[in-house]
Design an enzyme around this catalytic site. Structure first.
Site, PDB file in Angstrom:
ATOM      1  N   SER A 157       0.556   4.156  -2.798  1.00  0.00           N
ATOM      2  CA  SER A 157       0.291   5.573  -2.490  1.00  0.00           C
ATOM      3  C   SER A 157       1.312   6.479  -3.166  1.00  0.00           C
ATOM      4  CB  SER A 157       0.286   5.799  -0.973  1.00  0.00           C
ATOM      5  OG  SER A 157       1.584   5.717  -0.408  1.00  0.00           O
ATOM      6  N   LEU A 167       0.812  -1.213   0.000  1.00  0.00           N
ATOM      7  CA  LEU A 167       0.000   0.000   0.000  1.00  0.00           C
ATOM      8  C   LEU A 167       0.851   1.271   0.000  1.00  0.00           C
ATOM      9  CD1 LEU A 167      -2.980   0.879   0.008  1.00  0.00           C
ATOM     10  CD2 LEU A 167      -2.798   1.128   2.478  1.00  0.00           C
ATOM     11  N   TYR A 168       1.983   1.245   0.708  1.00  0.00           N
ATOM     12  CA  TYR A 168       2.869   2.400   0.693  1.00  0.00           C
ATOM     13  C   TYR A 168       3.326   2.694  -0.733  1.00  0.00           C
ATOM     14  CZ  TYR A 168       7.070   5.220   1.271  1.00  0.00           C
ATOM     15  OH  TYR A 168       8.018   6.196   1.150  1.00  0.00           O
ATOM     16  N   ALA A 169       3.756   1.655  -1.434  1.00  0.00           N
ATOM     17  CA  ALA A 169       4.207   1.821  -2.817  1.00  0.00           C
ATOM     18  C   ALA A 169       3.072   2.332  -3.698  1.00  0.00           C
ATOM     19  CB  ALA A 169       4.735   0.489  -3.347  1.00  0.00           C
TER      20      ALA A 169
END
Length: 346
Positions: free
Chosen positions: A187, A183-185
């Site tokens: 975003s 999810l970080y990637a």
């Protein structure tokens, strides 16, 4: 008494490292006001400090919400040094469009350097909504304010994690990045897409920079170099992940000074209107290093032996880049280790 002495020593070391003289004989005399979001964070702090030396005629404004993702006291210590350099710090959220408009109007901001974000790949699995708000909603809010005020360009932080599982190595900005691994990637990839769209439709000029495992003084305590140093000093085991082929995990460790130099160069290009919509740059060391090699440097500097525990395979990004940097691996490792020793007794 021992704690106080070590803490003072730590602060003196940090000040000596950050309060260094810089040659400004060829400095830009143009007046600019730069808003740095996430100014109390690791990279934001170093960028603001460096700009205060190499661009003494610039007005520097910092914005940070002092999120408690890690110990906020570290951010307050950074803030103290920034204020000593005459940098104005505001506490607030990038999602607050009224605050952003106020800052743009009050200071006549001409450039935004955007570092504010929810960091941490693994934490994104635990608290996904925090990443949606901080990394996507706040970023789009900033873009929309830039569109409305029409007075500033944008340099923003992306991440090498956007390359995900399907990108071939060595990584290149020409590769497709449609399959982020977490999810970080996702975003950060969305940031690049929104920035490109706002540039094409609203003429909001921006450049994104993908970072690769940045380390150095005042770094985040959740990063591998600091966590491993802490484990070694405490005699605790270090979990060691391996690839499916049982080869050691690799990382493109990049020293903070080299990252800042790259950002300054990118900033100059943006200010002189070079580049196109959707411009993205990799900013890394350019030569991946085994995590075990990094641990061996820490062992040498701490004069202690690490206890390693092999763990089950995890799907992890192995970072490579095509651009070269002058970084020397684990430069200032002795400082990093002293930093961890201070934290242990403080």
């Amino acid at each position: 008494m021992v704690r106080l002495t070590l803490l003072n020593l730590f602060l003196l070391i940090v000040i000596a490292l950050t309060d260094k003289k810089v040659d400004t004989t060829n400095e830009d005399t143009t007046q600019h006001t730069v808003l740095i979001t996430g100014a109390a964070g690791f990279i934001g702090f170093h960028m603001a400090m460096k700009l205060s030396y190499v661009k003494p005629n610039y007005q520097l404004i910092g914005l940070d919400n002092f999120d408690s993702y890690y110990d906020v006291n570290l951010k307050y210590h950074r803030t103290d040094l920034l204020r000593q350099r005459g940098i104005t710090l505001h506490e607030g959220d990038v999602c607050d469009n009224r605050l952003l408009k106020y800052l743009f109007t009050k200071y006549h901001v001409t450039m935004v350097i955007h570092f504010a974000a929810q960091a941490g790949v693994r934490h994104s699995i635990v608290d996904p909504l925090a990443y949606i708000r901080s990394n996507i909603e706040c970023f789009v809010t900033l873009l929309d304010v830039l569109h409305q005020v029409k007075q500033a360009s944008l340099l923003y932080a992306s991440s090498s994690s956007v390359y995900g599982r399907e990108s071939p190595v060595p990584f290149s900005t020409y590769h497709t990045t449609g399959y982020p691994g977490n999810l970080y990637a996702a975003s950060k990839l969305s940031n690049e897409m929104f920035a490109d769209t706002y540039c094409k439709h609203y003429d909001v000029r921006s450049v994104g920079v993908r970072f690769f495992t940045v380390y150095g003084p005042w770094g985040r305590p959740d990063m591998a170099v600091y966590k491993f140093a802490k484990n070694i000093a405490a005699g605790e085991a270090i979990p060691l992940f391996q690839s499916s082929s049982h080869e050691p995990l690799m990382r493109d460790f990049t020293y903070i000074d080299d990252v800042i130099d790259g950002l300054l160069s990118t900033m100059e290009l943006l200010m002189h209107h070079h580049g196109n919509c959707g411009d993205i740059h990799n900013l890394g060391y350019g030569s991946p290093v085994a995590v075990t090699t990094m641990i061996s440097y820490l062992e040498e500097e701490l004069n202690l032996k690490a206890s390693l525990v092999n763990t089950d395979f995890i799907s992890a990004c192995i970072f490579f880049v095509t651009e070269n940097s002058s970084s020397a691996f684990i430069r200032n490792a002795d400082y990093i280790c002293r930093h961890q020793q201070v934290k242990e007794v403080a």
